[in-house]
Design a protein around this motif. Structure first.
Motif, short mmCIF file in Angstrom:
data_model
loop_
_atom_site.label_atom_id
_atom_site.label_comp_id
_atom_site.label_asym_id
_atom_site.label_seq_id
_atom_site.Cartn_x
_atom_site.Cartn_y
_atom_site.Cartn_z
N TRP B 42 0.83 -1.20 0.00
CA TRP B 42 0.00 0.00 0.00
C TRP B 42 0.87 1.26 0.00
O TRP B 42 0.66 2.19 -0.76
CB TRP B 42 -0.91 -0.02 1.23
CG TRP B 42 -1.72 1.21 1.44
CD1 TRP B 42 -1.46 2.22 2.32
CD2 TRP B 42 -2.94 1.58 0.78
NE1 TRP B 42 -2.43 3.19 2.25
CE2 TRP B 42 -3.35 2.82 1.31
CE3 TRP B 42 -3.72 0.97 -0.21
CZ2 TRP B 42 -4.51 3.47 0.89
CZ3 TRP B 42 -4.87 1.62 -0.63
CH2 TRP B 42 -5.25 2.85 -0.08
N MET B 43 1.89 1.27 0.85
CA MET B 43 2.72 2.47 0.96
C MET B 43 3.60 2.64 -0.27
O MET B 43 3.91 3.75 -0.68
CB MET B 43 3.56 2.42 2.24
CG MET B 43 2.69 2.44 3.48
SD MET B 43 3.59 2.83 4.97
CE MET B 43 3.67 4.62 4.86
N ALA B 44 4.00 1.53 -0.89
CA ALA B 44 4.81 1.61 -2.10
C ALA B 44 4.03 2.23 -3.24
O ALA B 44 4.60 2.82 -4.16
CB ALA B 44 5.30 0.22 -2.50
N ALA B 45 2.69 2.11 -3.16
CA ALA B 45 1.84 2.62 -4.24
C ALA B 45 1.48 4.09 -4.04
O ALA B 45 0.59 4.59 -4.70
CB ALA B 45 0.58 1.78 -4.33
N ALA B 46 2.13 4.77 -3.12
CA ALA B 46 1.75 6.15 -2.82
C ALA B 46 2.02 7.07 -4.00
O ALA B 46 2.98 6.89 -4.74
CB ALA B 46 2.53 6.64 -1.60
#
Lengths: 186, 354
Positions: B42-46
């Motif tokens: 999720w955070m990588a897709a920011a």
């Protein structure tokens, strides 16, 4: 903002600091938002972080990249900022519990810290690729949630689909994202 | 559990479900690892969200820049007319209250937002409701099966989920407000003796059939309607026919900025040329205090500005900056009095300034 920004004392450094602020502000707020799930609190934390950086601007001897430094500072400030009494007084008990719980879960240690992971260009590239491979509706739902930070009911209204469909598509999106990125996440 | 993890990450989870998720994560190292993988994906897709760096920079500079002596004199002059815009940074306050069945009334759900708190709930049809301090919302537990009707006492902001087969109805005082897919604000505190409706977007119809002088009004976006409740019944007897029908007891106006009436739902308070007496009403609800004026002249001071989740003390200190008043807080009562020393200083400064 209780910290005082002594502009006159640092006339020389101000333009560089302003450039730094404007370059990273929006991305850092997005990062902080992941921890606290509140836009205004995220902005407050990032501004507070920049003020602290400014106060020590002369003394800073940044050995790592400025970007990594700022992300780590914001992450630490997400933990500490909400411990202040004046911030705690702002939220009801149940909401405060949920907020602190979220911060803890988002800070749970992994191989790389969240701040470090964001330095990984390969991970970023793979994530974008994985998103583009999602089926159209699934991709629309995910982008509205992740990039526009809309709630499920808002996404439901905007796309004209049910809230349950939004939930299903979001779950599917993140499952596929995890599967695609798994080699880099371990 | 994937579903709950995604709801958590995207900020759509309830406090109860979040606790359940925590227990699941703690239950085994495998669960924990799986959660962390989804979280990190999720955070990588920011991607950068909706934040304005330019505006934030200007705000930060202005809030923190020291006030020069020259500017202080300007503040004094502005303060003399007791009108000064002020905008301060702050956060959002929400509280989620447990839904509970009304005791006597079987099948009725009551949500109460006490003074000092704002509550956000989501109804089973996906409609979002923000309930202001000192307000109450009631609806049947069969909501969204038979129909979609809620009863409001106090103030609420509604973001109505579209369902053309079942119009959404708000019963406020003796009005019924009908909406489809719509965002609007309704203010109906009993002590205000009226209902104020502000339409942000969509379409709303106000049905005043049950009022003393029946009326119906269609609202367009950015319209603001003030209904004044009257207690007089229509005159009976032979005189009735000789009078023309009374005009609808409502006043409609266009408002280019509906934020003035809806900012409260995000924890903000926009004041536009209000007297201190008017502000005291909001203060009492927002901060759960009683306001006591020591001198009546204070009631007529006028203020404009925006508060963003300041504490009560911070609000009062800001008012002190722009008007010669003093205050004390004791056991839930705020006493406001004229600061005679400061008032004289203001008068002297103005005299010397000329």
């Amino acid at each position: 903002m209780e910290s005082s920004l002594h502009i006159n004392q640092h006339k020389q450094q101000l333009p560089a600091f302003e450039g730094l602020f404007k370059t990273y502000y929006a991305a850092l707020c997005t990062f902080a938002f992941d921890f606290v799930n509140r836009h205004e609190l995220a902005e407050e934390i990032v501004q507070d972080t920049f003020l602290k950086v400014w106060e020590r601007y002369d003394d800073l001897n940044i050995q790592i990249s400025v970007k990594a430094y700022l992300y780590r500072a914001v992450q630490n400030n997400c933990i500490n900022y909400v411990k202040q009494d004046r911030i705690r007084a702002r939220y009801g008990h149940e909401l405060l519990q949920q907020l602190e719980s979220r911060i803890n879960l988002m800070n749970m240690p992994a191989a790389l810290t969240p701040a470090e992971r964001l330095e990984s260009a390969e991970l970023e590239h793979m994530a974008e690729k994985a998103i583009r491979k999602l089926p159209p509706q699934c991709q629309d739902v995910f982008r509205l949630s992740r990039f526009e930070q809309l709630s499920y009911p808002e996404i439901s209204r905007q796309l004209g689909i049910s809230v349950n469909t939004v939930k299903t598509q979001m779950t599917r999106a993140l499952q596929r994202l995890r599967n695609e990125l798994l080699p880099l996440l371990k | 559990m994937d579903d709950l993890i995604v709801q958590f990450l995207s900020g759509n989870i309830t406090p109860e479900d979040q606790q359940e998720l925590e227990k699941w994560i703690d239950a085994s190292p495998g669960n924990r690892e799986y959660f962390i993988q989804l979280r990190d994906a999720w955070m990588a897709a920011a991607a950068t969200g909706p934040y304005n760096a330019e505006a934030a920079w200007e705000e930060m500079r202005q809030v923190n820049a020291p006030v020069s002596v020259k500017r202080w004199k300007q503040v004094l002059k502005m303060a003399a007319s007791y009108t000064l815009p002020f905008v301060l940074g702050g956060g959002v306050v929400f509280s989620w209250l447990t839904l509970k069945k009304g005791q006597g009334d079987q099948g009725v759900v009551t949500v109460t937002s006490p003074k000092g708190a704002t509550t956000k709930i989501e109804l089973s049809d996906g409609t979002e409701v923000w309930l202001n301090a000192g307000s109450k919302l009631e609806y049947a537990s069969s909501f969204n099966t038979a129909g979609r009707e809620v009863k409001l006492e106090g103030e609420a902001f509604f973001k109505v989920h579209t369902d053309s087969r079942k119009p959404f109805t708000v019963k406020a005082s003796d009005l019924r407000i009908l909406a489809l897919g719509t965002s609007f604000n309704v203010k109906a505190y009993p002590e205000d003796k009226g209902v104020v409706t502000t339409l942000v977007d969509g379409a709303v119809r106000i049905d005043g059939s049950s009022t003393a002088n029946p009326f119906k009004i269609m609202l367009k976006p950015h319209q603001h309607v003030v209904y004044k409740q009257t207690t007089e019944a229509p005159a009976a007897g032979k005189n009735t026919s000789s009078h023309a029908a009374a005009p609808a007891p409502v006043e409609t106006k266009e408002v280019s900025n509906t934020d003035i009436y809806t900012a409260w739902k995000d924890g903000n308070w926009i004041v536009t040329g209000q007297t201190l007496e008017e502000m005291a009403v909001t203060m009492e609800r927002r901060f759960n205090v009683n306001v006591d004026f020591k001198e009546d002249e204070l009631k007529n001071y006028r203020f404009s500005g925006t508060f963003r989740q300041e504490t009560l003390e911070q609000v009062l200190n800001i008012l002190k900056l722009t008007a010669p008043l003093d205050y004390s807080i004791e056991e839930g009562t705020v006493s406001i009095s004229v600061d005679k020393v400061l008032k004289e200083k203001y008068a002297n400064a103005l005299r010397n300034g000329k």
